[in-house]
Design an enzyme around this catalytic site. Structure first.
Site, PDB file in Angstrom:
ATOM      1  N   ASP A   1      13.727   1.368 -59.776  1.00  0.00           N
ATOM      2  CA  ASP A   1      12.328   0.615 -59.735  1.00  0.00           C
ATOM      3  C   ASP A   1      11.119   1.326 -59.775  1.00  0.00           C
ATOM      4  O   ASP A   1      10.404   1.303 -59.169  1.00  0.00           O
ATOM      5  CB  ASP A   1      12.570   0.300 -58.018  1.00  0.00           C
ATOM      6  CG  ASP A   1      11.685  -0.809 -57.482  1.00  0.00           C
ATOM      7  OD1 ASP A   1      11.275  -1.646 -58.501  1.00  0.00           O
ATOM      8  OD2 ASP A   1      11.424  -0.966 -56.282  1.00  0.00           O
TER       9      ASP A   1
ATOM     10  N   CYS B   1      23.139 -15.369 -46.587  1.00  0.00           N
ATOM     11  CA  CYS B   1      24.040 -15.369 -47.614  1.00  0.00           C
ATOM     12  C   CYS B   1      25.265 -15.177 -47.226  1.00  0.00           C
ATOM     13  O   CYS B   1      25.757 -13.994 -46.742  1.00  0.00           O
ATOM     14  CB  CYS B   1      23.386 -14.237 -48.622  1.00  0.00           C
ATOM     15  SG  CYS B   1      24.721 -14.161 -50.020  1.00  0.00           S
TER      16      CYS B   1
END
Length: 363
Positions: free
Chosen positions: A146, A260
Site C-alpha cells: 500500500d 459480510c
C-alpha cells in the site's frame, strides 16, 4: 561461482513455504498484465471519486502497468496477512456493532488498533525477497505494501487470493476480508496461480449498510463519501452533511465488513503485532479527546493512526462527540470537554468543536 538455477516450480513451492514461516496466511503468484483494469481506473478517476487522494491520479495508468513502474517485472508475488486480533472472539462482529450504538465509545477500525501494517508487511516481504535472491543469485525486485502506485487488489485477484467484493475489498472464502496484502514485483518468470471466481451472489448487505451510501453499486465506491476517507485521507473539514452519518467512528469504518457473511470465516492474526494497543478496542471518546499532542504522538508511536496527526484526531473526535448528542444531548462532561477545545489554535478543530456544541444545544 554462480548459483545454479533452481527449477521454477520447485522454487514457487519453496517461496510459499517461506511465506508461511514469515507469518503470511496465503501467498500466490500472478503475471502483471492488468490491462483489463485500466478502463475502470480511468473512469473512477475521471468521476473524481478519489477525492483529495491526488496520488491515485498522479501516476496515471502506470498504476495498472507494474512493468513500467519497475522495468523488467514479469511476476508479482502477492501475500495475505490476517490482522484480526487474538482478543476478538467469535462474536467480534456483534461486539463491534454494539460499540457503534454506545454514544460514548470511540470506534477505531479493527485493522488500526495494533502496529502499523505497512512496517510489519514490508519487513516480512523484504525478508522473503532476500531469501528468493539467495536462492537464484540475481533478482530484480521491489517490495510494496500500500505504498506505491500499484493496483494491488487486481493483482491479488489475479493471483487467486480472492475476489473483489461489492464493497471493493478483497474477499477470501477461507478468511473473509480481515487481512492485509502486499507484493514483491520480480523479474523471475515463476509459474502463476489461477484466479478464483466471485462468490458474493445476490448479497448486497455491504451496499445497504454503508452509513454514507459511499458504495454506489457493486464494485463502485465514491471515496469522497466513505468514512474511512473522511476520517483518514481528508486533510480539511469534513462536509457538514456527512458529519451526522459518521456516528462515533473516529478512525476508519468497518460496517461493510461487519455485515459480510464471509467474515464469519475471518482468521485471527498469527503475529502479535496486530494485538490491540492503548485499549483502542474499548476506549471512550472523552478520554481520547483529552490527549494533548505529545501524548497522542507518544501513544500512537508505531501506529497507522499517528499519520493523521493530532489535529485531524481532534477533528474526528469532535464530530463523534457532537454525534453523541443523539443519546446524551447536553451531557455536562461532553459539553465541558468540547468547550475546553473551543479556543484550540487550529481553525479546523475550532470549527468542528463549534458544530459539536451546537448539536448539544437545546433543540
Amino acid at each position: 561461482m554462480s548459483t545454479p538455477s533452481p527449477d521454477l516450480h520447485d522454487l514457487a513451492r519453496t517461496i510459499k513455504q517461506w511465506g508461511a514461516e514469515l507469518g503470511f496466511a496465503d501467498l500466490r503468484i500472478a503475471d502483471v498484465d492488468l490491462a483489463h483494469a485500466e478502463a475502470g481506473l480511468q473512469a473512477w478517476l475521471d468521476a473524481g471519486c478519489h477525492g483529495e487522494m491526488d496520488y491515485m491520479a498522479s501516476h496515471g495508468m502506470k498504476r495498472a502497468r507494474p512493468a513500467e513502474l519497475v522495468p523488467g517485472t514479469v511476476r508479482a508475488i502477492v501475500a495475505r496477512m490476517d490482522y484480526l486480533p487474538q482478543t476478538r472472539d467469535q462474536d467480534w462482529r456483534a461486539q463491534e456493532r454494539l460499540r457503534q450504538q454506545d454514544p460514548g465509545a470511540a470506534v477505531v477500525s479493527v485493522y488500526a488498533r495494533g502496529r502499523d501494517y505497512h512496517k510489519v508487511l514490508r519487513n516480512r516481504l523484504q525478508q522473503l525477497a532476500e531469501k528468493v535472491k539467495g536462492a537464484v543469485g540475481e533478482l530484480g525486485y521491489r517490495v510494496f505494501t500500500d505504498s506505491a502506485p500499484v493496483m494491488e487488489l487486481p493483482l491479488a485477484e489475479k493471483a487467486g487470493l480472492g475476489w473483489r467484493g461489492k464493497h471493493t475489498l478483497l474477499l477470501s472464502r477461507e478468511a473473509g476480508s480481515t487481512f492485509f496484502i502486499g507484493e514483491i514485483l520480480v523479474d523471475l518468470p515463476l509459474p502463476v496461480d489461477p484466479p478464483t471466481g466471485a462468490h458474493c451472489g445476490q448479497c448486497a448487505a455491504c451496499i445497504e449498510v454503508c452509513p454514507t451510501q459511499a458504495i454506489l453499486g457493486p464494485g463502485r465506491l465514491d471515496a469522497r463519501r466513505c468514512i474511512s476517507y473522511l476520517t483518514i485521507e481528508l486533510k480539511g473539514s469534513i462536509p457538514e452533511d456527512l458529519r451526522p452519518l459518521i456516528g462515533n467512528r473516529i478512525y476508519g469504518c468497518d460496517d461493510c465488513q461487519l455485515v459480510c457473511p464471509w467474515n464469519k470465516f475471518a482468521q485471527r492474526a498469527m503475529l502479535p503485532d496486530f494485538d490491540e494497543r492503548n485499549g483502542l478496542g474499548e476506549a471512550g471518546m472523552m478520554a481520547l479527546f483529552g490527549w494533548e499532542e505529545e501524548e497522542f504522538n507518544r501513544r500512537m508511536e508505531g501506529s497507522p493512526i499517528r499519520r493523521i496527526g493530532h489535529e485531524r484526531w481532534l477533528r474526528n473526535l469532535a464530530v463523534g462527540l457532537g454525534n453523541a448528542a443523539e443519546g446524551r444531548r447536553g451531557d455536562p462532561e461532553i459539553v465541558a470537554a468540547l468547550r475546553a477545545r473551543a479556543s484550540h489554535p487550529s481553525e479546523m478543530v475550532r470549527e468542528h468543536v463549534e458544530w459539536a456544541l451546537q448539536r448539544h444545544a437545546s433543540p
